[in-house]
Design a protein around this motif. Structure first.
Motif, PDB file in Angstrom:
ATOM      1  N   CYS A  56     -21.379 -73.128  16.702  1.00 46.61           N
ATOM      2  CA  CYS A  56     -20.763 -74.458  16.591  1.00 46.61           C
ATOM      3  C   CYS A  56     -19.747 -74.670  17.716  1.00 46.61           C
ATOM      4  N   SER A  57     -18.896 -73.662  17.943  1.00 46.51           N
ATOM      5  CA  SER A  57     -17.854 -73.766  18.967  1.00 46.51           C
ATOM      6  C   SER A  57     -17.193 -72.391  19.085  1.00 46.51           C
ATOM      7  N   PHE A  58     -16.086 -72.346  19.796  1.00 49.17           N
ATOM      8  CA  PHE A  58     -15.345 -71.095  19.954  1.00 49.17           C
ATOM      9  C   PHE A  58     -13.875 -71.328  19.615  1.00 49.17           C
ATOM     10  N   ASP A  59     -13.255 -70.324  19.020  1.00 50.24           N
ATOM     11  CA  ASP A  59     -11.805 -70.277  18.857  1.00 50.24           C
ATOM     12  C   ASP A  59     -11.335 -69.195  19.818  1.00 50.24           C
ATOM     13  N   ALA A  60     -10.784 -69.642  20.957  1.00 51.80           N
ATOM     14  CA  ALA A  60     -10.555 -68.733  22.081  1.00 51.80           C
ATOM     15  C   ALA A  60     -11.900 -68.130  22.450  1.00 51.80           C
ATOM     16  N   LEU A  61     -12.058 -66.798  22.328  1.00 51.08           N
ATOM     17  CA  LEU A  61     -13.332 -66.178  22.649  1.00 51.08           C
ATOM     18  C   LEU A  61     -14.157 -65.850  21.412  1.00 51.08           C
ATOM     19  N   LEU A  62     -13.638 -66.178  20.234  1.00 50.51           N
ATOM     20  CA  LEU A  62     -14.328 -65.825  18.994  1.00 50.51           C
ATOM     21  C   LEU A  62     -15.280 -66.949  18.583  1.00 50.51           C
ATOM     22  N   PRO A  63     -16.540 -66.616  18.289  1.00 51.37           N
ATOM     23  CA  PRO A  63     -17.518 -67.653  17.974  1.00 51.37           C
ATOM     24  C   PRO A  63     -17.378 -68.207  16.567  1.00 51.37           C
ATOM     25  N   ILE A  64     -17.537 -69.519  16.463  1.00 54.59           N
ATOM     26  CA  ILE A  64     -17.691 -70.211  15.182  1.00 54.59           C
ATOM     27  C   ILE A  64     -19.178 -70.502  15.054  1.00 54.59           C
ATOM     28  N   VAL A  65     -19.837 -69.959  14.038  1.00 51.97           N
ATOM     29  CA  VAL A  65     -21.284 -70.052  13.936  1.00 51.97           C
ATOM     30  C   VAL A  65     -21.686 -70.999  12.819  1.00 51.97           C
ATOM     31  N   CYS A  66     -22.926 -71.475  12.902  1.00 54.19           N
ATOM     32  CA  CYS A  66     -23.501 -72.283  11.832  1.00 54.19           C
ATOM     33  C   CYS A  66     -23.926 -71.318  10.731  1.00 54.19           C
ATOM     34  N   CYS A  67     -23.212 -71.320   9.616  1.00 60.70           N
ATOM     35  CA  CYS A  67     -23.370 -70.322   8.572  1.00 60.70           C
ATOM     36  C   CYS A  67     -24.065 -70.924   7.358  1.00 60.70           C
ATOM     37  N   HIS A  68     -25.080 -70.231   6.879  1.00 62.21           N
ATOM     38  CA  HIS A  68     -25.821 -70.669   5.704  1.00 62.21           C
ATOM     39  C   HIS A  68     -25.583 -69.697   4.558  1.00 62.21           C
ATOM     40  N   PRO A  69     -25.608 -70.180   3.326  1.00 60.29           N
ATOM     41  CA  PRO A  69     -25.346 -69.294   2.191  1.00 60.29           C
ATOM     42  C   PRO A  69     -26.408 -68.227   2.011  1.00 60.29           C
ATOM     43  N   GLU A  70     -27.607 -68.471   2.547  1.00 54.49           N
ATOM     44  CA  GLU A  70     -28.673 -67.472   2.515  1.00 54.49           C
ATOM     45  C   GLU A  70     -29.397 -67.547   3.837  1.00 54.49           C
ATOM     46  N   ALA A  71     -30.447 -66.775   4.027  1.00 55.58           N
ATOM     47  CA  ALA A  71     -31.152 -66.740   5.313  1.00 55.58           C
ATOM     48  C   ALA A  71     -31.451 -68.144   5.785  1.00 55.58           C
ATOM     49  N   ALA A  72     -30.950 -68.488   6.960  1.00 58.53           N
ATOM     50  CA  ALA A  72     -31.063 -69.853   7.468  1.00 58.53           C
ATOM     51  C   ALA A  72     -32.481 -70.152   7.915  1.00 58.53           C
ATOM     52  N   PRO A  73     -32.965 -71.374   7.660  1.00 60.01           N
ATOM     53  CA  PRO A  73     -34.268 -71.744   8.200  1.00 60.01           C
ATOM     54  C   PRO A  73     -34.195 -71.830   9.705  1.00 60.01           C
ATOM     55  N   ASP A  74     -34.988 -71.061  10.389  1.00 61.92           N
ATOM     56  CA  ASP A  74     -34.956 -71.036  11.850  1.00 61.92           C
ATOM     57  C   ASP A  74     -35.598 -72.288  12.410  1.00 61.92           C
ATOM     58  N   LEU A  75     -35.103 -72.765  13.555  1.00 56.96           N
ATOM     59  CA  LEU A  75     -35.723 -73.929  14.172  1.00 56.96           C
ATOM     60  C   LEU A  75     -37.170 -73.656  14.519  1.00 56.96           C
TER      61      LEU A  75
END
Length: 388
Positions: A56-75
């Protein structure tokens, strides 16, 4: 384990591809929310399994990811398997299981990487794979921007006439070692005769410094059997090259879109065509993000043309429309080039959803019309990969 995953991300690893530019806590699709990598077990599991989390973005160098409650459906699921569709959508071009196109796409993803011999203190040198992905996810051609090196390694120029005065008038997409996908109206467009040449590995037509340029001879042209040069339907062709292309990170195929639905509201067009109506072609490869336009709106735009050239209007099963209210469009010289979407998996690959076919005056609030690739998948596969 979490710390090692964070280090992996901050070192610029190819483990991440898509960047959505969303803040922590925002929705990121498929029921997911943007979370810190350290707080997302599914993203950590993806990394351990070699899959690519969406950032999704970064906080400094730490990644903010798109998080799903279970295995995410891959594109990849939208590209490679059956997905839900509105009841009124056509059913053509919807394969079940893995198609030849999908298997070949998996094969071609290896050319994202370059192998390099690494010296060691032993007598057994190691081979290291170097990531050469040039895809840029901030997808800003009329109203477009310049493409970057290796961003669209499947792009081809289609040439007419004899050397050394080849006229490069159309675009195309490399889809295998031997074949280029383009528009049928580019097969034999006029006084310069049929398409005879393909140029690959080019970013700037006048000043390509990468030394990856390949000029190949076209030896066969396969226009779709239902195409004619009076109407605008079935505007798709395959160009067979004289020899197999040596694939590498700068010259490698694009995947074929196999499903009617592709789950994205926009796509990217690329080409060397005119940057304004009535202007001249550009030397530098351009890209532009275009919104997918619904079929009813597209038909309304072309109502005056429904007749000799479009007796059935815009046929949704074989065509799709894309444009932008801000004046972004494809134009003369972009014909035959791709309308494409980035895939999350396979890594660093695109799928071609449309072939640039026709439009009214460029960027005049009329959507461009593209040949829908998924409808022609089986026809393409029989020619390009017979017996597979």
């Amino acid at each position: 384990m979490i710390r090692s995953l964070i280090v992996l991300a901050t070192l610029g690893s190819p483990a991440f591809s898509l960047v959505l530019y969303l803040e922590e806590g925002e929705n990121c699709g498929y029921g997911g929310k943007c979370r810190r990598l350290s707080e997302c077990p599914t993203a950590q599991a993806d990394l351990r399994a070699g899959r690519t989390p969406v950032i999704c973005s970064f906080d400094a160098l730490l990644p903010i990811v798109c998080c799903h409650p279970e295995a995410a459906p891959d594109l990849e699921s939208d590209w490679a398997t059956t997905s839900k569709r509105p009841a009124n959508r056509p059913t053509t071009g919807r394969p079940s299981g893995r198609t030849v196109s999908q298997r070949m796409c998996e094969k071609y993803k290896q050319y994202v990487f370059r192998e390099e011999q690494v010296p060691t203190l032993t007598f057994d040198p190691q081979i290291e794979k170097i990531d050469e992905c040039g895809r840029i996810e901030q997808t800003l051609i009329v109203g477009g921007s310049e493409a970057k090196s290796k961003e669209f390694p499947h792009m081809a120029l289609i040439g007419y006439g004899s050397q050394p005065r080849i006229a490069w008038l159309c675009g195309g997409s490399l889809i295998s070692e031997r074949f280029i996908l383009s528009a049928a109206h580019c097969s034999n467009p006029g006084s310069k005769g049929p398409a005879k040449w393909a140029k690959l590995g080019v970013l700037d037509m006048k000043n390509d410094r990468g030394n990856h340029e390949i000029v190949a001879k076209i030896v066969e042209r396969f226009d779709h059997p239902s195409y004619n040069n009076i109407q605008l339907y079935n505007d798709i062709t395959l160009f067979k090259l004289e020899n197999d292309i040596q694939l590498n990170p700068w010259v490698r195929p694009i995947c074929l879109q196999t499903n009617f639905d592709f789950g994205q509201p926009a796509a990217i067009a690329s080409g060397w065509g005119h940057t304004q109506w009535g202007g001249g072609p550009t030397n530098r490869l351009q890209k532009v993000k275009l919104n997918i336009v619904d079929n009813d709106s597209c038909n309304s735009s072309y109502q005056a043309s429904i007749g000799k050239q479009l007796p059935n209007g815009i046929v949704e099963s074989t065509m799709l429309c894309a444009g932008d209210e801000e004046g972004k469009d494809t134009c003369q010289g972009d014909s035959g080039g791709p309308l494409q979407i980035p895939l999350r998996s396979p890594y660093c690959m695109y799928a071609i959803v449309g072939v640039t076919s026709f439009g009214r005056a460029c960027a005049q609030n009329y959507p461009g019309v593209y040949t829908r690739v998924s409808h022609y998948r089986q026809w393409i596969e029989k020619i390009v990969w017979p017996g597979q």
